[in-house]
Design a protein around this motif. Structure first.
Motif: not given
Length: 201
Positions: A25-28, A34-37, A107-113
């Motif tokens: 998530i931080s990267a992109s 994707k679940m497989g990734e 970045p993960v927190i930003c992405d979530i919220w």
């Protein structure tokens, strides 16, 4: 989660999955994950991944719950030793600054919220967290007032403070940093006045 881990090996596997999810998530961003990734990055089979997380949304929810627990702990800790009106406002201001810096740095927190309003489960979770944080604030206000005051009225006002704070954070991180800082400062001034009013005996 589809299956709650009980053994240490299972808990370690879940931790590894969530860590890998954070890195992706931080990267992109979560939209492209994707679940497989994720299974490949976490070093688990896709079947093992689905044992714990049936879909991407369940992973986002697990990460949101973790950050919520951390934020509630930080709030309770910051308010525990407050003994004066000025101390409460200073502690509140510091918490807001800390949260804003954390949102910018993670970045993960930003992405979530930033995606909260599109996900009803996350919206409901945000409201419950705001209610819990509001109750911590109410307890502190009543303690400073020697339990003199209308707890129900304070609860509604503190819920507004906390819920508005979440919305303020989303706005502040979506604009340039200089504008975001001014938004945060304005929020602190407005809420400082609200807290001061509730603390008047």
């Amino acid at each position: 989660m589809r299956r709650a881990p009980t053994q240490k090996r299972s808990r370690d596997r879940v931790e590894n999955i969530l860590k890998a999810a954070c890195e992706l998530i931080s990267a992109s961003g979560s939209d492209t994950m994707k679940m497989g990734e994720l299974a490949e990055k976490a070093g688990v089979s896709i079947g093992s991944l689905y044992q714990y997380f049936p879909d991407k949304a369940s992973i986002i929810h697990a990460l949101a719950e973790r950050y919520n627990e951390e934020s509630q702990h930080c709030l309770d800790e910051a308010l525990a030793d407050v003994t004066t009106q000025s101390g409460l406002i200073a502690a509140f201001d510091q918490l807001i600054d800390t949260y804003y810096d954390l949102f910018l740095a993670e970045p993960v927190i930003c992405d979530i919220w930033t995606g909260t309003q599109a996900d009803k489960t996350l919206r409901d979770m945000e409201l419950e967290v705001s209610r819990a944080n509001a109750q911590s604030l109410v307890r502190t206000i009543l303690r400073l007032r020697d339990n003199d005051g209308d707890g129900a009225t304070f609860a509604a006002r503190c819920l507004l403070i906390m819920y508005t704070g979440e919305a303020t954070m989303r706005l502040a991180i979506s604009v340039p940093a200089s504008e975001g800082r001014e938004i945060i400062s304005s929020y602190k001034r407005m809420m400082g006045r609200e807290l001061s009013e509730m603390l008047q005996v």
